[in-house]
Motif scaffolding. Structure first.
Motif, PDB file in Angstrom:
ATOM      1  N   GLU A 293       0.847  -1.200   0.000  1.00  0.00           N
ATOM      2  CA  GLU A 293       0.000   0.000   0.000  1.00  0.00           C
ATOM      3  C   GLU A 293       0.884   1.253   0.000  1.00  0.00           C
ATOM      4  O   GLU A 293       0.628   2.185  -0.752  1.00  0.00           O
ATOM      5  CB  GLU A 293      -0.902  -0.032   1.234  1.00  0.00           C
ATOM      6  N   GLN A 294       1.887   1.219   0.859  1.00  0.00           N
ATOM      7  CA  GLN A 294       2.779   2.357   0.952  1.00  0.00           C
ATOM      8  C   GLN A 294       3.544   2.539  -0.354  1.00  0.00           C
ATOM      9  O   GLN A 294       3.735   3.656  -0.828  1.00  0.00           O
ATOM     10  CB  GLN A 294       3.748   2.161   2.126  1.00  0.00           C
ATOM     11  N   GLU A 295       3.952   1.459  -0.966  1.00  0.00           N
ATOM     12  CA  GLU A 295       4.657   1.532  -2.243  1.00  0.00           C
ATOM     13  C   GLU A 295       3.753   2.107  -3.323  1.00  0.00           C
ATOM     14  O   GLU A 295       4.173   2.899  -4.163  1.00  0.00           O
ATOM     15  CB  GLU A 295       5.119   0.119  -2.635  1.00  0.00           C
ATOM     16  N   LYS A 296       2.503   1.725  -3.276  1.00  0.00           N
ATOM     17  CA  LYS A 296       1.517   2.252  -4.234  1.00  0.00           C
ATOM     18  C   LYS A 296       1.335   3.751  -4.032  1.00  0.00           C
ATOM     19  O   LYS A 296       1.259   4.508  -4.996  1.00  0.00           O
ATOM     20  CB  LYS A 296       0.196   1.512  -4.032  1.00  0.00           C
ATOM     21  N   ASN A 297       1.321   4.193  -2.775  1.00  0.00           N
ATOM     22  CA  ASN A 297       1.192   5.620  -2.475  1.00  0.00           C
ATOM     23  C   ASN A 297       2.414   6.394  -2.948  1.00  0.00           C
ATOM     24  O   ASN A 297       2.307   7.493  -3.495  1.00  0.00           O
ATOM     25  CB  ASN A 297       0.990   5.838  -0.974  1.00  0.00           C
ATOM     26  N   VAL A 298       3.599   5.819  -2.758  1.00  0.00           N
ATOM     27  CA  VAL A 298       4.845   6.445  -3.216  1.00  0.00           C
ATOM     28  C   VAL A 298       4.805   6.579  -4.733  1.00  0.00           C
ATOM     29  O   VAL A 298       5.165   7.601  -5.296  1.00  0.00           O
ATOM     30  CB  VAL A 298       6.081   5.640  -2.744  1.00  0.00           C
ATOM     31  N   GLN A 299       4.348   5.528  -5.414  1.00  0.00           N
ATOM     32  CA  GLN A 299       4.236   5.538  -6.876  1.00  0.00           C
ATOM     33  C   GLN A 299       3.263   6.638  -7.313  1.00  0.00           C
ATOM     34  O   GLN A 299       3.541   7.372  -8.254  1.00  0.00           O
ATOM     35  CB  GLN A 299       3.754   4.160  -7.365  1.00  0.00           C
ATOM     36  N   THR A 300       2.143   6.735  -6.634  1.00  0.00           N
ATOM     37  CA  THR A 300       1.144   7.746  -6.966  1.00  0.00           C
ATOM     38  C   THR A 300       1.713   9.149  -6.751  1.00  0.00           C
ATOM     39  O   THR A 300       1.519  10.047  -7.576  1.00  0.00           O
ATOM     40  CB  THR A 300      -0.127   7.552  -6.105  1.00  0.00           C
ATOM     41  N   ILE A 301       2.437   9.326  -5.643  1.00  0.00           N
ATOM     42  CA  ILE A 301       3.058  10.633  -5.358  1.00  0.00           C
ATOM     43  C   ILE A 301       4.074  10.958  -6.441  1.00  0.00           C
ATOM     44  O   ILE A 301       4.117  12.082  -6.950  1.00  0.00           O
ATOM     45  CB  ILE A 301       3.702  10.633  -3.945  1.00  0.00           C
ATOM     46  N   ASP A 302       4.899   9.980  -6.847  1.00  0.00           N
ATOM     47  CA  ASP A 302       5.882  10.193  -7.906  1.00  0.00           C
ATOM     48  C   ASP A 302       5.197  10.572  -9.220  1.00  0.00           C
ATOM     49  O   ASP A 302       5.634  11.497  -9.916  1.00  0.00           O
ATOM     50  CB  ASP A 302       6.738   8.935  -8.117  1.00  0.00           C
ATOM     51  N   ASP A 303       4.115   9.870  -9.529  1.00  0.00           N
ATOM     52  CA  ASP A 303       3.351  10.183 -10.748  1.00  0.00           C
ATOM     53  C   ASP A 303       2.798  11.604 -10.684  1.00  0.00           C
ATOM     54  O   ASP A 303       2.866  12.356 -11.662  1.00  0.00           O
ATOM     55  CB  ASP A 303       2.194   9.194 -10.941  1.00  0.00           C
ATOM     56  N   LEU A 304       2.238  11.939  -9.533  1.00  0.00           N
ATOM     57  CA  LEU A 304       1.677  13.286  -9.369  1.00  0.00           C
ATOM     58  C   LEU A 304       2.760  14.359  -9.463  1.00  0.00           C
ATOM     59  O   LEU A 304       2.564  15.408 -10.069  1.00  0.00           O
ATOM     60  CB  LEU A 304       0.929  13.396  -8.035  1.00  0.00           C
ATOM     61  N   GLU A 305       3.929  14.109  -8.891  1.00  0.00           N
ATOM     62  CA  GLU A 305       5.037  15.065  -8.971  1.00  0.00           C
ATOM     63  C   GLU A 305       5.495  15.249 -10.417  1.00  0.00           C
ATOM     64  O   GLU A 305       5.777  16.366 -10.856  1.00  0.00           O
ATOM     65  CB  GLU A 305       6.205  14.609  -8.085  1.00  0.00           C
ATOM     66  N   ARG A 306       5.559  14.132 -11.182  1.00  0.00           N
ATOM     67  CA  ARG A 306       5.929  14.221 -12.601  1.00  0.00           C
ATOM     68  C   ARG A 306       4.881  15.035 -13.374  1.00  0.00           C
ATOM     69  O   ARG A 306       5.209  15.863 -14.213  1.00  0.00           O
ATOM     70  CB  ARG A 306       6.090  12.821 -13.211  1.00  0.00           C
ATOM     71  N   LYS A 307       3.610  14.770 -13.056  1.00  0.00           N
ATOM     72  CA  LYS A 307       2.534  15.524 -13.728  1.00  0.00           C
ATOM     73  C   LYS A 307       2.607  17.011 -13.381  1.00  0.00           C
ATOM     74  O   LYS A 307       2.440  17.867 -14.239  1.00  0.00           O
ATOM     75  CB  LYS A 307       1.170  14.954 -13.352  1.00  0.00           C
ATOM     76  N   VAL A 308       2.871  17.314 -12.089  1.00  0.00           N
ATOM     77  CA  VAL A 308       3.003  18.716 -11.667  1.00  0.00           C
ATOM     78  C   VAL A 308       4.169  19.367 -12.400  1.00  0.00           C
ATOM     79  O   VAL A 308       4.058  20.496 -12.901  1.00  0.00           O
ATOM     80  CB  VAL A 308       3.173  18.806 -10.127  1.00  0.00           C
ATOM     81  N   GLU A 309       5.306  18.684 -12.499  1.00  0.00           N
ATOM     82  CA  GLU A 309       6.465  19.221 -13.207  1.00  0.00           C
ATOM     83  C   GLU A 309       6.131  19.435 -14.694  1.00  0.00           C
ATOM     84  O   GLU A 309       6.511  20.449 -15.281  1.00  0.00           O
ATOM     85  CB  GLU A 309       7.686  18.300 -13.051  1.00  0.00           C
TER      86      GLU A 309
END
Length: 111
Positions: free
Chosen positions: A1-17
């Motif tokens: 679950e935590q890994e999935k959240n980290v992945q989602t955060i990374d995806d969101l950060e890439r999208k924000v960038e």
């Protein structure tokens, strides 16, 4: 679950960038377009001012030419009136001369 959240955060950060880059590109493009529009407006304003000056000069030249023509016409009209008066004077002198000649012929005929 935590890994999935980290992945989602990374995806969101890439999208924000990616969105930040897109926003930056759009702002740059908008600024460039605005600069081009301002330059075009400035050139058009200069062209308009030049045309206005040109038209004003042409108007002034035509007005001056019209005034000169009016002055010449007035002078010519005055000259024509003077010539007409002189012609009438000459016609009177000719008529007087003819009358005098007729009188002289009559006097000569009586004598």
């Amino acid at each position: 679950e935590q890994e999935k959240n980290v992945q989602t955060i990374d995806d969101l950060e890439r999208k924000v960038e990616a969105l930040k880059r897109t926003l930056q590109e759009e702002q740059t493009s908008s600024k460039n377009s605005q600069r081009k529009l301002e330059e075009k407006t400035r050139r058009l304003s200069i062209t308009l001012q030049e045309r206005e000056k040109s038209l004003e000069n042409e108007k002034r030249t035509r007005l001056q030419h019209g005034q000169e023509m009016h002055s010449r016409l007035s002078e010519s009209s005055t000259e024509l009136q003077n010539m007409k008066k002189r012609v009438m004077e000459l016609e009177g002198e000719v008529a007087d001369g003819i009358n005098a000649l007729d009188e002289e012929k009559k006097r000569s005929a009586r004598e």
